[in-house]
Design an enzyme around this catalytic site. Structure first.
Site, short mmCIF file in Angstrom:
data_model
loop_
_atom_site.label_atom_id
_atom_site.label_comp_id
_atom_site.label_asym_id
_atom_site.label_seq_id
_atom_site.Cartn_x
_atom_site.Cartn_y
_atom_site.Cartn_z
N HIS B 115 0.83 -1.20 0.00
CA HIS B 115 0.00 0.00 0.00
C HIS B 115 0.88 1.26 0.00
CE1 HIS B 115 -3.57 2.45 1.37
NE2 HIS B 115 -2.58 3.20 1.85
N GLU B 116 1.87 1.28 0.87
CA GLU B 116 2.72 2.48 0.96
C GLU B 116 3.58 2.65 -0.29
OE1 GLU B 116 2.03 4.58 3.20
OE2 GLU B 116 0.72 3.21 4.31
N HIS B 119 1.63 4.51 -2.69
CA HIS B 119 1.72 5.97 -2.49
C HIS B 119 3.04 6.50 -3.05
CE1 HIS B 119 -1.92 6.42 -0.28
NE2 HIS B 119 -1.50 5.83 0.84
N HIS B 125 -5.48 7.36 -2.27
CA HIS B 125 -6.38 6.34 -1.73
C HIS B 125 -7.52 6.05 -2.69
CE1 HIS B 125 -4.90 7.02 2.64
NE2 HIS B 125 -4.29 6.01 2.06
#
Lengths: 80, 414
Positions: B115-116, B119, B125
């Site tokens: 997930h990071e 980013h 998101h």
């Protein structure tokens, strides 16, 4: 039901921290009720929850879940 | 999905600065490598770990207090991690979480890291609660995979990964091996003896390989000798075969059962690797521009390999003589040259093939002729007995570089 002051503060902190509420540049820090309701509606919609604009149990539980520290830049425009 | 920015390059490095107390370094590395792989499997991105120095993406764990991050964490639960958008590259995990792998207990490091990394690559998101990029952690998933919204987001930023490329890399079933280091052997004489390999390589230069050394072939004779590893860092000497593909700009070097891949003079991540779909200890390799395929030779047989498509190599090897008429078995080197002809080398002789892949009249010739050693060593044509100064050769007279200086070979860092 009405929120206690501690819970209200926690909810406002959450909505502020993750970008659902914007602190006004001028004036008091108090948010208008309709701004909070709108932020809750946006959070509920983005979270796939029933959209009431009210602080219900599902919304409360969702806010307690572990998550990423980045903001959710969701608003009614982006959700459309 | 939401897009927050993107990297202007697609080959990124990352570095792991510390690990949590709950997981060993190997498990942390495995989890983080897999986190990057989720993204590189669907987008044309590569990620290479570095152990020191600068890295594009930097991963670390910190807690409530941090000297280098103003955005401190909040103890167990609540915020798990945060990351910067491109091209900043910081990814921080809350060290007070119970980071785990392979269990429903605690917080799965691999999924949170993926997930990071999303980013760090430029994704915001997602509003799909089942997407990886949803803001809330959905818990451990043993068979985790990206949500279509995650895939659509990353591909909107970087494009799609070529499925052919992925197939090719997966089907090679290769294992990473350690680079070879050894003292260089004796310097060969380019004007005598055979070569290990020959390529018309990057920037249109002709490279000859022998032992631990490489030199360019120019109109005015062989260029100066360089240690192979000085140009292609990490590449050993005594190669079996080499081939440069202008189609992919990749150079493949073969030795034993290992292959090294370079783009220009930089080794590709994950190489060298072991190969097992063709026989080890190849004799030669060449790229044929007519069908854009790579030909690998061993003994009396050859394999035809498409670098970008799934190739059924089980139909090979096929006899060399069926396709390349008049060529000897066990060639020591082969190449397609800029004149459109194919050349084979063996011992002290070389053969030129015409467009129909038949050996041209007057061949084989002595390799000293090819090396333009004429001014230094008279070349006796093995077929005719003629003494042929290389400078009169009409084919090789178009060798691109006329400089015999060290400028002919770029430096290893070029």
């Amino acid at each position: 039901r009405a929120l206690g002051p501690t819970e209200k503060e926690a909810v406002l902190d959450y909505l502020l921290q993750y970008g659902y509420l914007q602190k006004p540049l001028e004036g008091a820090d108090d948010f208008r009720l309709e701004d909070i309701t709108e932020a809750l509606r946006t959070f509920q919609e983005a979270s796939g929850l029933p959209i009431s604009g009210q602080m219900d149990d599902a919304t409360r539980a969702r806010m307690k879940q572990p998550r990423c520290g980045l903001e959710d830049p969701f608003n009614q425009k982006s959700l459309k | 999905y939401l897009l927050l920015g993107h990297w202007r390059k697609k080959n990124l490095t990352f570095r792991i600065f510390n690990v949590p107390s709950t997981l060993s370094l190997p498990r942390v590395r495995a989890a983080l490598h897999q986190a990057f792989k989720y993204w590189s499997s669907v987008a044309p991105l590569t990620f290479r770990e570095v152990k020191a120095g600068w890295a594009d993406i930097r991963l670390s764990f910190h807690g409530r207090q941090s000297l280098y991050c103003s955005n401190t964490f909040d103890g167990p639960g609540k915020v798990l991690a945060h990351a910067d958008i491109p091209e900043l590259g910081s990814i921080h995990f809350d060290k007070d979480e119970l980071w785990t792998e392979g269990t429903y207990q605690g917080v799965n490091l691999r999924i949170i890291a993926a997930h990071e990394v999303g980013h760090a690559l430029g994704l915001g998101h997602s509003r799909y609660t089942q997407a990886l990029m949803a803001p809330v952690y959905a818990g451990y998933q043993p068979f985790f995979k990206l949500h279509p919204d995650d895939v659509a987001g990353i591909q909107a930023l970087y494009g799609k990964r070529s499925p052919e490329t992925r197939d090719e890399e997966e089907e090679t079933e290769m294992l990473t091996v350690s680079p070879v280091t050894a003292k260089p052997g004796p310097m060969p004489n380019p004007c005598s003896g055979e070569v290990d390999a020959m390529v018309l390589g990057p920037r249109g230069k002709t490279y000859a390989f022998k032992g631990d050394y490489v030199w360019t072939v120019t109109d005015s004779g062989p260029g100066p000798l360089f240690q192979i590893s000085a140009l292609w860092e990490g590449l050993p000497g005594n190669l079996d075969a080499a081939v440069y593909s202008p189609r992919t700009r990749r150079t493949h070097f073969f030795k034993g059962n290992k292959v090294w891949r370079y783009v220009d003079f930089k080794m590709s991540p994950g190489f060298p690797m072991k190969f097992n779909r063709v026989e080890p200890n190849l004799d030669a390799a060449l790229y044929w521009p007519v069908n854009q395929k790579v030909f690998l030779f061993k003994g009396s047989g050859y394999w035809q390999w498409d670098e970008l498509a799934r190739t059924d190599l089980s139909r090979y090897p096929k006899p060399i003589k069926e396709l390349f008429t008049g060529v000897p078995d066990r060639p020591s080197a082969a190449m397609s040259w800029q004149d459109g002809q194919v050349y084979f080398f063996k011992g002290k002789e070389y053969w030129r093939l015409n467009q129909q892949l038949r050996v041209a009249k007057g061949y084989p010739r002595n390799t000293t002729h090819w090396m333009h050693c004429g001014s230094q060593t008279p070349d006796t044509n093995s077929s005719t007995g003629d003494v042929t100064p290389s400078t009169t050769d009409t084919v090789l007279g178009t060798t691109p570089s006329t400089m015999g200086s060290t400028l002919d070979i770029p430096s290893a860092t070029d």
